[in-house]
Enzyme design. Structure first.
Site, mmCIF file in Angstrom:
data_model
loop_
_atom_site.group_PDB
_atom_site.id
_atom_site.type_symbol
_atom_site.label_atom_id
_atom_site.label_comp_id
_atom_site.label_asym_id
_atom_site.label_seq_id
_atom_site.Cartn_x
_atom_site.Cartn_y
_atom_site.Cartn_z
ATOM 1 N N LEU A 249 10.919 16.838 18.437
ATOM 2 C CA LEU A 249 10.105 16.662 19.638
ATOM 3 C C LEU A 249 9.582 15.243 19.759
ATOM 4 C CD1 LEU A 249 8.009 19.959 19.645
ATOM 5 C CD2 LEU A 249 9.949 19.394 21.093
ATOM 6 N N GLY A 250 9.282 14.615 18.633
ATOM 7 C CA GLY A 250 8.726 13.269 18.680
ATOM 8 C C GLY A 250 8.562 12.709 17.281
ATOM 9 N N GLU A 251 8.204 11.434 17.228
ATOM 10 C CA GLU A 251 7.988 10.800 15.935
ATOM 11 C C GLU A 251 7.030 9.643 16.111
ATOM 12 O OE1 GLU A 251 11.476 8.914 14.359
ATOM 13 O OE2 GLU A 251 12.292 8.569 16.358
ATOM 14 N N GLY A 252 6.467 9.209 14.987
ATOM 15 C CA GLY A 252 5.523 8.113 15.006
ATOM 16 C C GLY A 252 5.527 7.370 13.688
ATOM 17 N N GLY B 112 4.931 10.117 10.640
ATOM 18 C CA GLY B 112 5.642 11.385 10.532
ATOM 19 C C GLY B 112 6.364 11.763 11.796
ATOM 20 N N GLU B 113 6.748 13.038 11.854
ATOM 21 C CA GLU B 113 7.547 13.535 12.962
ATOM 22 C C GLU B 113 7.032 14.897 13.400
ATOM 23 O OE1 GLU B 113 11.407 13.689 11.223
ATOM 24 O OE2 GLU B 113 11.776 11.535 11.419
ATOM 25 N N ASP C 77 -6.457 12.551 25.727
ATOM 26 C CA ASP C 77 -5.109 12.399 26.288
ATOM 27 C C ASP C 77 -4.717 13.665 27.051
ATOM 28 O OD1 ASP C 77 -2.721 11.230 26.929
ATOM 29 O OD2 ASP C 77 -1.792 11.507 24.972
#
Length: 857
Positions: free
Chosen positions: A570-573, A576-577, A713
């Protein structure tokens, strides 16, 4: 190239002889693989925009083949254009394509790459490319959900093409690989385009009947269709009653293209047909409507002209069918073309009544290899049965010279444009460097004003602690930093600082849970700074609340990792993920108060936040704190923490995930109830359900605000949708590349959702429940516009920030989001109250929730 469908031509021919109404191509029969999986399409006819390596080149993109590394895989870059990669197939001749198949890279279990969505573009000549759209106008095709299953998708409408490109929709959260196949048959008509007047609107007993060519893939100018194919060649003949259709849930008249004689003083409609080469034409079949009780009849007469090369023959052929006033059935009218040689045909269809309607026009011909109609005086001809003519070399030289001149002019224009862009970027970079220097100096002087002291420290202490610039202005984490252009544009900034200081001092004498205005703001010392695994903070949590939780153990159980099955990233940063997974047996790990409609033996869809094993100590500590906080959040409209995996690395927290994805994508796929939805056959969401969605978001935020948690957010991208329009608030939006355009990036460092942020959050770094209320107003606006556009879509990011300054100055020049067309006045009034300049005048989430409950839809 040989195809298995040729064995069926005899059967089709018998159908024609038997008198059955058939078009030249029947989409229900024309569904044969064209050679990707069977090998008839050669390697040299398969190309691609890029490839990982030689072993993932275009030639390995064949359906059900495992050669090379198992598929075609494009190179994924960080560029925002997600549709520049393509796999191209050259069929060598025109084909009627009715079906496509896709598959991911399995490679015997080694690969796990696939395209979840893709688009198709096609071309008949290799120069003009057309994006395929379905009958509702949508371009995106749903692809694969794993790497091994073959997914077949009907092309409705079918396409006529020689070149086809598969273009994966890439969101940069995962790599993609594809194996593909095309299904159809050869396009025997050879027709590459028809030019015709646009179809018209009929009003029949107060009912609109749209007789336009809704799938035409050419250009439209001045009510004339040019250089395309459409409903007259889609293989679908209309019904006897033109207000009905083969296609489910479309508008009346969908299958026909029709015209009224009132718009044509000449008494006829002219259509020109262009073909791939010179052909020997035997017949033309026109499928016409003959519902004479509604003033519709077949054409009275048709006159056809032929063009062999550049000139039209002066002598046309004419044909007049028998006018039928007895049988109202639609029918094919066959026109003999007497073996005319032509590469284009222009036919004039004369009206027999007020209206004339066609649904299909097909041609039967033999390919003419040589042109026998040209005068021999233009050059010597080849002796024998098939003479040809010599090309006029002088004309060719002139044409080449003109093309070269045009190319030189275009190159010069491109160089000038590129030079201007480079010069502008250099100036902008220098300007930003100067602005950064101004900002640092300005904020260093003024930062003492933004020292929010909730511990009754002396003013001297406050001054001592106010040395920083960005950190003091945005105390809630490194992801929110001051836009570098603001200070220079706001000369009255001291006034805002004074107001902020006044509000903070009033808040400093109250506990976080008992702020009288309902919108407490916490100093840097009072906020627990949790660094989320994706690089964004989750919730801004008061230190007091964190202290109350610090002595408690995590209230969720350890979950066996082996029961998690990866579905997609779904996403990452930075740390982590976030993965979408299926969890087996999750029901045994959930609290008794958790309501789920998933049966015990059915896997549950979950989101897994995973901390990288090499994350630093601070990130690990924050991750465990986030687990502790999330374990206490128990509300029907807040995503729940279900279980954890913290006994070994990588650390994981497992949360709910709703089967319909996020609210932004969900609404963008739907339409409001009404005539437009009926015409487009799109799924709908009622006003009552929109009201239910808005009420649930308010309820979830009411719960968070009761704990003095600030989301920071809130947006439709951070609301997940379950069955029966159930909504749960989450925090995945910032991590998803799909929504990178919703965040304003400052010189590659900070990211801010400025289009959802209150003016005091952007200018002062002040995040409160009141700023969440502002974001709720924007989220409500998104919901009622079905997420068809970004908030303030008419403004650039810089203009949005400038508009924030207008809110601060409060000189009645600020721009508000407009009232959506389906939004009641009472709800828009609620939105505007969420955007009050004075935070104390904004409603609390308790009030918003109460207003929505009382508001009847």
């Amino acid at each position: 190239m040989k195809y298995p469908w040729k064995t069926n031509l005899s059967a089709l021919f018998l159908l024609y002889l038997s008198g059955a109404v058939r078009t030249q191509v029947n989409p229900g029969v024309c569904r044969f693989p064209l050679g990707m999986s069977g090998g008839q399409i050669q390697d040299e006819d398969i190309s691609a925009s890029s490839q990982w390596s030689d072993s993932t080149a275009a030639k390995y993109g064949r359906l059900d083949f495992e050669d090379g590394d198992g598929a075609w895989c494009p190179v994924i870059t960080d560029e925002p254009d997600s549709l520049k990669e393509f796999l191209q197939i050259d069929l060598r001749s025109l084909h009627f394509i009715t079906l496509v198949g896709t598959q991911g890279r399995h490679a015997g279990g080694i690969g796990n790459e696939f395209a979840q969505m893709y688009k198709i573009t096609y071309s008949r000549d290799g120069s003009r490319w057309v994006p395929w759209k379905n009958r509702q106008g949508k371009e995106v095709i749903e692809g694969n959900r794993n790497a091994y299953d073959i997914v077949l998708k009907d092309l409705e409408p079918p396409i006529v093409a020689r070149f086809v490109r598969f273009m994966p929709v890439i969101d940069h959260s995962m790599n993609v690989c594809m194996r593909v196949e095309l299904y159809g048959c050869e396009w025997l008509d050879g027709l590459v385009s028809y030019n015709a007047p646009a179809g018209q609107l009929m009003i029949l007993h107060d009912m609109p009947v749209y007789l336009n060519d809704s799938v035409y893939d050419g250009a439209m100018a001045y009510s004339v269709m040019t250089e395309g194919l459409g409903q007259l060649t889609d293989g679908m003949s209309g019904l006897d009653d033109f207000t009905q259709s083969h296609v489910y849930n479309v508008w009346p008249g969908y299958d026909y293209v029709g015209w009224t004689n009132e718009s044509f003083p000449s008494g006829f409609v002219e259509i020109m047909f262009e073909f791939d080469r010179t052909r020997n034409f035997t017949t033309m079949k026109v499928h016409c409507n003959n519902m004479f009780s509604k003033w519709v009849k077949t054409f009275q007469k048709v006159v056809c002209y032929f063009r062999s090369e550049s000139d039209w023959e002066t002598t046309p052929i004419s044909f007049s069918p028998v006018v039928d006033d007895v049988n109202p059935s639609a029918r094919f009218v066959t026109v003999s073309l007497h073996n005319h040689m032509a590469s284009a045909i222009k036919c004039q269809y004369h009206f027999a009544d007020v209206w004339m309607m066609f649904s299909e026009i097909t041609f039967q011909s033999d390919t003419a290899m040589y042109n026998t109609t040209l005068a021999p005086s233009k050059g010597p001809t080849r002796t024998g049965d098939n003479p040809t003519h010599k090309v006029d070399d002088s004309n060719t030289r002139i044409l080449i010279g003109c093309l070269v001149a045009i190319i030189f002019i275009l190159v010069a224009i491109i160089i000038i444009i590129l030079w201007r862009q480079v010069w502008q970027k250099l100036l902008e970079k220098a300007s930003r460097r100067m602005l950064d220097d101004e900002l640092t100096a300005s904020l260093s002087i003024q930062s003492e004003t933004f020292t929010y002291n909730n511990n009754n420290h002396s003013s001297a202490t406050s001054e001592q602690e106010s040395n920083s610039t960005y950190e003091r202005i945005f105390p809630l984490g490194p992801d929110y930093q001051e836009p570098s252009r603001l200070i220079r544009k706001l000369p009255e900034f001291t006034k805002a600082s004074d107001e902020a200081g006044t509000s903070s001092s009033s808040a400093s004498n109250t506990s976080p849970a008992s702020a009288q205005d309902g919108v407490p703001h916490y100093a840097e010392a009072d906020i627990v700074n949790l660094q989320g695994v994706t690089g964004g903070n989750t919730y801004a949590v008061p230190a007091l609340t964190m202290d109350l939780l610090s002595g408690k153990d995590v209230a969720v159980e350890e979950f066996p990792r082996q029961l998690l099955t990866f579905k997609e990233k779904l996403g990452e940063g930075q740390f982590g993920e976030v993965h979408l997974c299926e969890a087996e047996g999750m029901q045994d790990f959930m609290d008794e108060d958790f309501i789920s409609d998933i049966s015990e033996n059915q896997p549950m869809l979950v989101a897994v936040k995973m901390l990288r094993a090499d994350a630093n100590k601070n990130a690990r500590s924050d991750f465990l704190k986030e687990i502790k906080i999330m374990s206490r959040l128990k509300d029907p409209n807040i995503i729940r923490l279900l279980a954890v995996c913290i006994c070994s690395d990588p650390l994981c927290m497992i949360t709910e995930y709703m089967e319909n994805g996020d609210l932004n994508q969900f609404l963008s796929r739907h339409e409001p109830e009404g005539q437009i939805a009926l015409l487009s056959n799109a799924p709908t969401v009622s006003c009552r359900n929109l009201h239910y969605i808005a009420t649930q978001i308010a309820s979830g935020m009411k719960y968070l605000s009761s704990l003095n948690f600030v989301h920071r957010d809130l947006a439709t991208r951070n609301c997940l949708v379950g069955k029966k329009f159930t909504i749960k608030i989450a925090d995945f939006g910032m991590s998803r590349n799909l929504y990178s355009g919703d965040y304003y990036r400052i010189q590659g460092r900070a990211v801010l959702p400025i289009r959802w942020m209150s003016w005091e959050s952007i200018l002062l770094g002040k995040f409160t429940t009141a700023s969440d209320v502002w974001a709720y107003g924007v989220t409500l606006w998104e919901t009622l516009t079905f997420c068809k556009e970004q908030p303030y879509s008419q403004l650039s990011d810089e203009q949005v920030i400038e508009n924030t300054g207008e809110f601060f100055r409060d000189q009645k020049r600020q721009i508000y989001l407009p009232q959506p067309p389906i939004c009641p006045d009472s709800v828009y009034k609620l939105m505007l109250s969420c955007w009050h300049r004075n935070a104390k005048e904004r409603p609390s989430f308790q009030e918003i929730h109460r207003i929505l409950l009382e508001c009847q839809v």
